[in-house]
Design a protein around this motif. Structure first.
Motif, mmCIF file in Angstrom:
data_model
loop_
_atom_site.group_PDB
_atom_site.id
_atom_site.type_symbol
_atom_site.label_atom_id
_atom_site.label_comp_id
_atom_site.label_asym_id
_atom_site.label_seq_id
_atom_site.Cartn_x
_atom_site.Cartn_y
_atom_site.Cartn_z
ATOM 1 N N HIS A 65 0.831 -1.455 -0.048
ATOM 2 C CA HIS A 65 -0.212 0.012 -0.120
ATOM 3 C C HIS A 65 1.041 1.192 -0.507
ATOM 4 O O HIS A 65 1.532 1.220 0.273
ATOM 5 N N ILE A 66 0.435 1.993 -0.558
ATOM 6 C CA ILE A 66 1.462 4.060 -0.464
ATOM 7 C C ILE A 66 0.597 4.514 -0.614
ATOM 8 O O ILE A 66 -0.694 4.508 -1.691
ATOM 9 N N ASN A 67 0.075 5.618 0.373
ATOM 10 C CA ASN A 67 -0.203 6.275 -0.065
ATOM 11 C C ASN A 67 0.416 7.891 -0.405
ATOM 12 O O ASN A 67 1.442 8.529 -0.981
ATOM 13 N N TRP A 68 -0.457 8.434 -1.935
ATOM 14 C CA TRP A 68 0.012 9.118 -2.831
ATOM 15 C C TRP A 68 0.664 10.872 -2.341
ATOM 16 O O TRP A 68 -0.524 11.123 -2.003
ATOM 17 N N PRO A 69 0.736 11.327 -2.915
ATOM 18 C CA PRO A 69 0.284 12.625 -2.635
ATOM 19 C C PRO A 69 -0.631 13.709 -2.934
ATOM 20 O O PRO A 69 -0.938 13.380 -3.427
ATOM 21 N N LYS A 96 -0.211 -6.770 -5.972
ATOM 22 C CA LYS A 96 -1.048 -5.936 -5.908
ATOM 23 C C LYS A 96 -0.370 -4.292 -5.582
ATOM 24 O O LYS A 96 0.019 -4.949 -4.516
ATOM 25 N N ILE A 97 -0.196 -4.119 -6.379
ATOM 26 C CA ILE A 97 -0.049 -2.149 -5.790
ATOM 27 C C ILE A 97 -1.050 -1.117 -5.854
ATOM 28 O O ILE A 97 -1.765 -1.038 -6.565
ATOM 29 N N PHE A 98 -1.624 -1.159 -3.817
ATOM 30 C CA PHE A 98 -2.837 -0.256 -3.125
ATOM 31 C C PHE A 98 -2.199 1.105 -3.342
ATOM 32 O O PHE A 98 -1.667 0.953 -2.231
ATOM 33 N N ILE A 99 -3.078 1.773 -4.306
ATOM 34 C CA ILE A 99 -2.392 3.273 -4.237
ATOM 35 C C ILE A 99 -4.034 3.554 -3.837
ATOM 36 O O ILE A 99 -4.684 4.107 -4.445
ATOM 37 N N HIS A 100 -3.597 4.413 -2.686
ATOM 38 C CA HIS A 100 -4.552 5.449 -1.565
ATOM 39 C C HIS A 100 -4.396 7.181 -2.138
ATOM 40 O O HIS A 100 -2.940 7.203 -2.098
ATOM 41 N N VAL A 101 -4.907 7.496 -3.156
ATOM 42 C CA VAL A 101 -4.873 8.576 -4.058
ATOM 43 C C VAL A 101 -6.525 9.340 -4.090
ATOM 44 O O VAL A 101 -7.833 8.227 -4.734
ATOM 45 N N ASN A 102 -6.307 10.170 -4.605
ATOM 46 C CA ASN A 102 -7.586 11.311 -4.864
ATOM 47 C C ASN A 102 -7.352 12.602 -5.550
ATOM 48 O O ASN A 102 -5.924 12.959 -5.530
ATOM 49 N N GLY A 103 -8.015 12.381 -6.768
ATOM 50 C CA GLY A 103 -8.080 13.723 -7.004
ATOM 51 C C GLY A 103 -8.061 13.177 -8.835
ATOM 52 O O GLY A 103 -7.080 12.556 -9.067
ATOM 53 N N ASP A 112 -1.294 10.146 -12.799
ATOM 54 C CA ASP A 112 0.050 10.719 -12.352
ATOM 55 C C ASP A 112 0.822 9.551 -11.853
ATOM 56 O O ASP A 112 2.016 8.920 -12.324
ATOM 57 N N ALA A 113 -0.674 8.685 -11.062
ATOM 58 C CA ALA A 113 0.033 7.514 -10.264
ATOM 59 C C ALA A 113 -0.141 6.235 -11.317
ATOM 60 O O ALA A 113 0.693 5.391 -11.203
ATOM 61 N N ILE A 114 -0.762 6.222 -12.013
ATOM 62 C CA ILE A 114 -1.579 5.528 -13.071
ATOM 63 C C ILE A 114 0.558 5.309 -13.856
ATOM 64 O O ILE A 114 0.702 4.514 -14.200
ATOM 65 N N ASP A 115 0.588 6.750 -14.437
ATOM 66 C CA ASP A 115 1.992 6.638 -15.529
ATOM 67 C C ASP A 115 2.651 6.497 -14.761
ATOM 68 O O ASP A 115 3.369 5.745 -15.240
ATOM 69 N N LEU A 116 3.141 6.802 -13.409
ATOM 70 C CA LEU A 116 4.655 6.449 -12.660
ATOM 71 C C LEU A 116 4.614 4.688 -13.105
ATOM 72 O O LEU A 116 5.917 4.559 -12.744
ATOM 73 N N PHE A 117 3.160 4.104 -12.590
ATOM 74 C CA PHE A 117 3.854 2.514 -12.392
ATOM 75 C C PHE A 117 4.396 2.461 -13.338
ATOM 76 O O PHE A 117 4.916 1.091 -13.193
ATOM 77 N N MET A 152 -2.460 -2.624 -11.099
ATOM 78 C CA MET A 152 -2.454 -2.008 -9.970
ATOM 79 C C MET A 152 -3.877 -1.885 -9.506
ATOM 80 O O MET A 152 -5.167 -2.649 -10.052
ATOM 81 N N VAL A 153 -4.637 -1.327 -7.514
ATOM 82 C CA VAL A 153 -5.635 -0.528 -7.399
ATOM 83 C C VAL A 153 -5.831 0.250 -6.737
ATOM 84 O O VAL A 153 -4.797 0.771 -6.313
ATOM 85 N N ILE A 154 -7.311 0.627 -7.239
ATOM 86 C CA ILE A 154 -7.055 2.576 -6.549
ATOM 87 C C ILE A 154 -7.890 2.191 -5.399
ATOM 88 O O ILE A 154 -9.043 1.978 -5.798
ATOM 89 N N VAL A 155 -6.936 3.426 -4.334
ATOM 90 C CA VAL A 155 -7.793 2.994 -2.901
ATOM 91 C C VAL A 155 -8.588 4.654 -2.556
ATOM 92 O O VAL A 155 -7.916 5.398 -2.651
ATOM 93 N N HIS A 156 -9.496 4.584 -2.775
ATOM 94 C CA HIS A 156 -10.159 5.786 -2.273
ATOM 95 C C HIS A 156 -10.954 6.297 -3.455
ATOM 96 O O HIS A 156 -12.029 6.603 -4.301
ATOM 97 N N GLY A 157 -9.887 6.897 -4.600
ATOM 98 C CA GLY A 157 -10.660 6.858 -5.553
ATOM 99 C C GLY A 157 -11.307 8.369 -5.878
ATOM 100 O O GLY A 157 -12.532 8.627 -6.560
ATOM 101 N N GLU A 158 -11.587 9.655 -4.997
ATOM 102 C CA GLU A 158 -12.192 10.425 -5.711
ATOM 103 C C GLU A 158 -11.836 11.063 -7.132
ATOM 104 O O GLU A 158 -11.045 11.346 -7.319
ATOM 105 N N GLU A 159 -12.603 11.122 -7.677
ATOM 106 C CA GLU A 159 -12.788 11.213 -9.434
ATOM 107 C C GLU A 159 -12.394 10.296 -10.377
ATOM 108 O O GLU A 159 -11.500 10.855 -11.487
#
Length: 443
Positions: A188-192, A255-262, A268-273, A281-288
């Motif tokens: 699990h990673i917390n995206w900025p 899997k990498i669980f990316i805790h990200v909103n916006g 950016d997270a998808i492109d980076l990884f 990948m799995v997007i967690v929270h995923g506002e927007e």
């Protein structure tokens, strides 16, 4: 007068024994229930409305299981011999056990007592930290999940940039080894955040403003995984445990669980990884996330959404967008699951089915809402070969409810099983409920 040493020793011995008895009594009163014994007798559930968890419903169903596995699912009108103990479920509903993702259950007991909290380690890049080691099967909070049908969960660390590794457990076990359904399922990673909120205690404007360090923080993440990739492709000397811990991200077995909103942050997270060779990948929270649904679908990336009971993230969004989010993403062809991170997340996890029910009240088909916490979550966690649906060959992890399990007014469990083991649904909370119900009945 000289004190009698023998009498002093005897007094101390009595005090020690008294303390030991009190400790054992309290320990027994606060410990979780003894796990159920392994299934030895067959069971047949007949006549109930079976919600299979995969979107299908069987009225007047017949379900049989033995040795912890489901052996038959069909219609009760079929001429087939019933096996073992027959449970009459006529007028009731049968469901697969519910699955909670992105929880810190078992990693903390009392929020206000620091000594009971073990979900956040010191540091920023911690892929080698395994949450399963800290998981406490004796948690009273975990016990309170079962009467609502929540039997399985992803145990997830918190904090830092890379928080650590999660594992999946079931809620009837002596220890974490017994509880484990899938070890180290993901990192699990917390995206900025692209925006930061001013710290009023430092005299800063408390409003939102662009995060000036966003690009720097993203670069640090990219450099970390690039360094890890170079290390893994080299001679690995000297040994670097954090880098060793991410190797399964590159071979796609983890899997990498990316805790990200916006919108921007998700892209950016998808492109980076993808740029460093990590695609599972799995997007967690995923506002927007609904704004980038096309990208998510094209890359086959699931989304674990939050509870609907919250305000929109932006002032110009519809007031009910959080409540309709599950339907929007599902209609876009994205695999959607329901997670539990947030305020009072451990205690609130027992309400998981009712949060799914909220999404059903805002446009999502009832059986699709059920999939958020059954088959969809199982697929996201990679355990759909074991749980998530009432299907032959899968674990007999299921329950019978008097009514609709997604409605808090009618979800009253009568029978429950984990891997075929018959559970007690008595907890400290049900005892208190019965105690005070009787108090008012007698007045």
């Amino acid at each position: 007068m000289t004190p009698n040493k023998n009498s002093k020793f005897t007094t101390m011995k009595k005090q020690f024994l008294y303390s030991l008895v009190c400790f054992l009594f309290l320990g027994n009163s606060f410990a979780q229930q003894t796990p159920a014994p392994k299934q030895t007798n067959d069971y047949t559930i007949e006549g109930g409305t079976a919600h299979l968890g995969n979107g299908q419903v069987i009225e007047n169903s017949l379900i049989m299981f033995s040795n912890g596995k489901i052996s038959f699912v069909g219609n009760a009108n079929m001429k087939i011999a019933r096996k073992g103990t027959v449970i009459n479920a006529k007028g009731k509903h049968v469901y697969p056990g519910f699955i909670a993702t992105n929880t810190s259950l078992g990693l903390a007991e009392i929020d206000a007592v620091r000594a009971t909290r073990d979900f956040d380690e010191v540091g920023t890049m911690l892929p080698h930290i395994r949450s399963i080691i800290a998981y406490n099967t004796e948690s009273k909070v975990i016990e309170s999940m079962r009467p609502n049908g929540v039997f399985t969960a992803q145990i997830t660390p918190r904090g830092g940039t890379v928080s650590g590794t999660s594992s999946v457990v079931q809620f009837d076990a002596w220890n974490w080894e017994d509880a484990a359904v899938k070890l180290d399922d993901g990192i699990h990673i917390n995206w900025p955040n692209t925006f930061s909120r001013g710290r009023w205690w430092l005299g800063e404007d408390p409003g939102l403003k662009p995060n000036k360090k966003y690009a720097e923080e993203v670069t640090a993440i990219k450099e970390y995984f690039e360094d890890a990739k170079r290390y893994l492709s080299g001679n690995r000397t000297p040994k670097n445990l954090p880098y060793e811990s991410v190797q399964n991200l590159f071979n796609k077995s983890q899997k990498i669980f990316i805790h990200v909103n916006g919108k921007k942050s998700i892209i950016d997270a998808i492109d980076l990884f993808k740029s460093v060779g990590i695609t599972n990948m799995v997007i967690v929270h995923g506002e927007e996330a609904e704004k980038v649904a096309t990208i998510l679908k094209a890359n086959n990336i699931p989304v674990i959404i939050e509870r609907a009971h919250r305000l929109p993230s932006n002032e110009d969004e519809d007031y009910d967008l959080p409540f309709r989010n599950a339907k929007i993403l599902t209609d876009a062809g994205i695999l959607v699951g329901l997670g539990m991170e947030g305020d009072m997340e451990r205690m609130s996890a027992r309400n998981l089915p009712f949060y799914a029910g909220t999404y059903a009240a805002y446009g999502l088909d009832k059986e699709e809402a059920l999939k958020l916490i059954t088959l969809n979550n199982a697929k996201i966690l990679g355990i759909d070969d074991k749980v998530g649906a009432l299907e032959v060959g899968k674990d007999a992890t299921l329950f019978i409810s008097e009514g609709d399990a997604l409605d808090m007014r009618t979800n009253k469990l009568t029978d429950a099983f984990i891997q075929g083991r018959k559970l007690s649904l008595e907890t400290h909370q049900t005892k208190l409920w019965k105690r005070y119900s009787n108090k008012y009945k007698n007045q």
